[in-house]
Design an enzyme around this catalytic site. Sequence first.
Site, PDB file in Angstrom:
ATOM      1  N   SER A  17       0.830  -1.213   0.000  1.00 30.78           N
ATOM      2  CA  SER A  17       0.000   0.000   0.000  1.00 30.78           C
ATOM      3  C   SER A  17       0.865   1.265   0.000  1.00 30.78           C
ATOM      4  O   SER A  17       0.487   2.275  -0.611  1.00 30.78           O
ATOM      5  CB  SER A  17      -0.988   0.006   1.171  1.00 30.78           C
ATOM      6  OG  SER A  17      -0.333   0.199   2.400  1.00 30.78           O
ATOM      7  N   ASN A  18       2.026   1.233   0.649  1.00 28.78           N
ATOM      8  CA  ASN A  18       2.927   2.394   0.552  1.00 28.78           C
ATOM      9  C   ASN A  18       3.501   2.518  -0.857  1.00 28.78           C
ATOM     10  O   ASN A  18       3.655   3.624  -1.376  1.00 28.78           O
ATOM     11  CB  ASN A  18       4.054   2.278   1.584  1.00 28.78           C
ATOM     12  CG  ASN A  18       3.602   2.760   2.944  1.00 28.78           C
ATOM     13  OD1 ASN A  18       3.417   3.956   3.158  1.00 28.78           O
ATOM     14  ND2 ASN A  18       3.385   1.818   3.863  1.00 28.78           N
ATOM     15  N   MET A  94      10.623  -6.974   4.074  1.00 29.83           N
ATOM     16  CA  MET A  94      10.684  -7.577   5.405  1.00 29.83           C
ATOM     17  C   MET A  94      11.977  -8.335   5.688  1.00 29.83           C
ATOM     18  O   MET A  94      11.978  -9.284   6.458  1.00 29.83           O
ATOM     19  CB  MET A  94       9.484  -8.503   5.610  1.00 29.83           C
ATOM     20  CG  MET A  94       8.151  -7.768   5.562  1.00 29.83           C
ATOM     21  SD  MET A  94       8.036  -6.405   6.738  1.00 29.83           S
ATOM     22  CE  MET A  94       7.902  -7.320   8.264  1.00 29.83           C
ATOM     23  N   LEU A  97      18.737  -5.882   5.296  1.00 30.59           N
ATOM     24  CA  LEU A  97      19.708  -5.952   4.201  1.00 30.59           C
ATOM     25  C   LEU A  97      21.121  -6.094   4.751  1.00 30.59           C
ATOM     26  O   LEU A  97      21.431  -5.616   5.849  1.00 30.59           O
ATOM     27  CB  LEU A  97      19.605  -4.687   3.346  1.00 30.59           C
ATOM     28  CG  LEU A  97      18.262  -4.500   2.624  1.00 30.59           C
ATOM     29  CD1 LEU A  97      18.148  -3.091   2.071  1.00 30.59           C
ATOM     30  CD2 LEU A  97      18.086  -5.521   1.511  1.00 30.59           C
ATOM     31  N   ASN A 111      13.514   4.213   3.960  1.00 25.29           N
ATOM     32  CA  ASN A 111      12.572   3.214   4.475  1.00 25.29           C
ATOM     33  C   ASN A 111      11.466   3.913   5.243  1.00 25.29           C
ATOM     34  O   ASN A 111      11.672   4.994   5.801  1.00 25.29           O
ATOM     35  CB  ASN A 111      13.312   2.253   5.425  1.00 25.29           C
ATOM     36  CG  ASN A 111      12.390   1.207   6.029  1.00 25.29           C
ATOM     37  OD1 ASN A 111      11.610   0.557   5.330  1.00 25.29           O
ATOM     38  ND2 ASN A 111      12.456   1.032   7.343  1.00 25.29           N
ATOM     39  N   HIS A 113       8.893   3.325   8.504  1.00 23.67           N
ATOM     40  CA  HIS A 113       8.712   2.475   9.681  1.00 23.67           C
ATOM     41  C   HIS A 113       7.456   2.941  10.422  1.00 23.67           C
ATOM     42  O   HIS A 113       7.273   4.147  10.625  1.00 23.67           O
ATOM     43  CB  HIS A 113       9.934   2.583  10.595  1.00 23.67           C
ATOM     44  CG  HIS A 113       9.813   1.741  11.824  1.00 23.67           C
ATOM     45  ND1 HIS A 113       9.889   0.358  11.772  1.00 23.67           N
ATOM     46  CD2 HIS A 113       9.595   2.063  13.122  1.00 23.67           C
ATOM     47  CE1 HIS A 113       9.718  -0.122  12.999  1.00 23.67           C
ATOM     48  NE2 HIS A 113       9.538   0.884  13.828  1.00 23.67           N
ATOM     49  N   ASP A 149      16.201  -0.061  11.457  1.00 26.49           N
ATOM     50  CA  ASP A 149      15.343   1.078  11.832  1.00 26.49           C
ATOM     51  C   ASP A 149      16.124   2.166  12.573  1.00 26.49           C
ATOM     52  O   ASP A 149      15.644   2.768  13.529  1.00 26.49           O
ATOM     53  CB  ASP A 149      14.164   0.607  12.723  1.00 26.49           C
ATOM     54  CG  ASP A 149      13.299  -0.429  12.023  1.00 26.49           C
ATOM     55  OD1 ASP A 149      13.209  -0.384  10.790  1.00 26.49           O
ATOM     56  OD2 ASP A 149      12.725  -1.286  12.713  1.00 26.49           O
ATOM     57  N   ALA A 177      -1.444   7.834   7.651  1.00 27.67           N
ATOM     58  CA  ALA A 177      -0.381   8.843   7.785  1.00 27.67           C
ATOM     59  C   ALA A 177       0.833   8.449   6.932  1.00 27.67           C
ATOM     60  O   ALA A 177       1.472   9.294   6.307  1.00 27.67           O
ATOM     61  CB  ALA A 177       0.015   8.985   9.249  1.00 27.67           C
ATOM     62  N   GLU A 178       1.145   7.152   6.881  1.00 26.29           N
ATOM     63  CA  GLU A 178       2.288   6.690   6.073  1.00 26.29           C
ATOM     64  C   GLU A 178       2.103   7.068   4.612  1.00 26.29           C
ATOM     65  O   GLU A 178       3.040   7.501   3.930  1.00 26.29           O
ATOM     66  CB  GLU A 178       2.435   5.163   6.184  1.00 26.29           C
ATOM     67  CG  GLU A 178       2.859   4.680   7.557  1.00 26.29           C
ATOM     68  CD  GLU A 178       3.056   3.164   7.591  1.00 26.29           C
ATOM     69  OE1 GLU A 178       3.579   2.587   6.632  1.00 26.29           O
ATOM     70  OE2 GLU A 178       2.662   2.545   8.603  1.00 26.29           O
TER      71      GLU A 178
HETATM   72  C1  GRF Z   1       4.013  -0.505   6.657  1.00 26.22           C
HETATM   73  O1  GRF Z   1       3.366  -0.336   7.880  1.00 26.22           O
HETATM   74  C2  GRF Z   1       5.410  -0.002   6.722  1.00 26.22           C
HETATM   75  O2  GRF Z   1       5.584   1.078   7.587  1.00 26.22           O
HETATM   76  C3  GRF Z   1       6.169  -1.195   7.256  1.00 26.22           C
HETATM   77  O3  GRF Z   1       5.565  -2.306   6.667  1.00 26.22           O
HETATM   78  C4  GRF Z   1       4.210  -1.985   6.332  1.00 26.22           C
HETATM   79  C5  GRF Z   1       4.060  -2.265   4.874  1.00 26.22           C
HETATM   80  O4  GRF Z   1       2.728  -2.085   4.456  1.00 26.22           O
HETATM   81  N1  GRF Z   1       7.568  -1.069   6.980  1.00 26.22           N
HETATM   82  P1  GRF Z   1       2.432  -1.973   2.900  1.00 26.22           P
HETATM   83  O5  GRF Z   1       2.977  -3.236   2.253  1.00 26.22           O
HETATM   84  O6  GRF Z   1       3.100  -0.745   2.395  1.00 26.22           O
HETATM   85  O7  GRF Z   1       0.944  -1.897   2.806  1.00 26.22           O
END
Ligand code: GRF
Length: 235
Positions: A17-18, A94, A97, A111, A113, A149, A177-178
């Site tokens: 989704s990001n 996930m 690295l 990244n 977080h 992180d 918010a992301e």
């Molecule tokens: C997000 O919450 C991001 O902050 C974390 O992993 C999640 C990924 O969600 N690193 P998506 O795949 O972007 O929906």
Amino acid sequence: MTQASKRTVILISGRGSNMAALIDAADDSAFPAEIVGVISDKAGAGGLGLAASKGIATRVVSRGDFPSKEEHDAAIDATLVELGAEIVCLAGYMRLLTTGLVEKWQGRMINIHPALLPLLKGLDTHQRALDAGLRIHGCTVHFVTAAMDDGPIIAQSAVPVLIDDDERTLSARVLGAEHALYPMALRLVAEGKARMEGGRTVFADFESPSHNGLVTSPGPSSEPVDLEALARFTP
Ligand code: GRF
């Protein structure tokens, strides 16, 4: 003179989704980054189909195809080079690295977080925020360094933790918010307005919008705060 948009590759492992938020932002021709590829370490990552449907090059570099983490990361690096990456965005990638890969891309790899770093590094950040009784939570975009992180912070967004939140409602609020924060942070990096120098983020030609507000939770609100309810949720 307008700068050429930066060729940006996104690394994902899941729903993306990001990634989708970055792709949407970059659809605007005025955005300073262009999403030229999406790499996943999992063939089944949901984001791959979405990226492909937008005409973006996708690559799967599966962990299981490589005998070691170093060889897997070497293949990721080769794919980044093949796609002509100038900036790399980790978006729910996930796997930690290897130092070699991180150092090669340092200052050009960012990244997101789901917590206000340096609080709550690692996984399960929303439940841990609830368990700690935090009243403010949020998300952070940072440059990637070898420690998890831990890199210099570029941008953060805070959200309130509401009295009746559970992990689902809180994570949904942070995720919203992301999706606003990550494109904003990528813009700063692509424009050269946020750079990593000497282990810190340096901002150039960037004026903070005038802001004298507070982020406060609970409230500010016209409703009186129910302190008994608050106490039940605050260890
Ligand atoms: C997000 O919450 C991001 O902050 C974390 O992993 C999640 C990924 O969600 N690193 P998506 O795949 O972007 O929906």
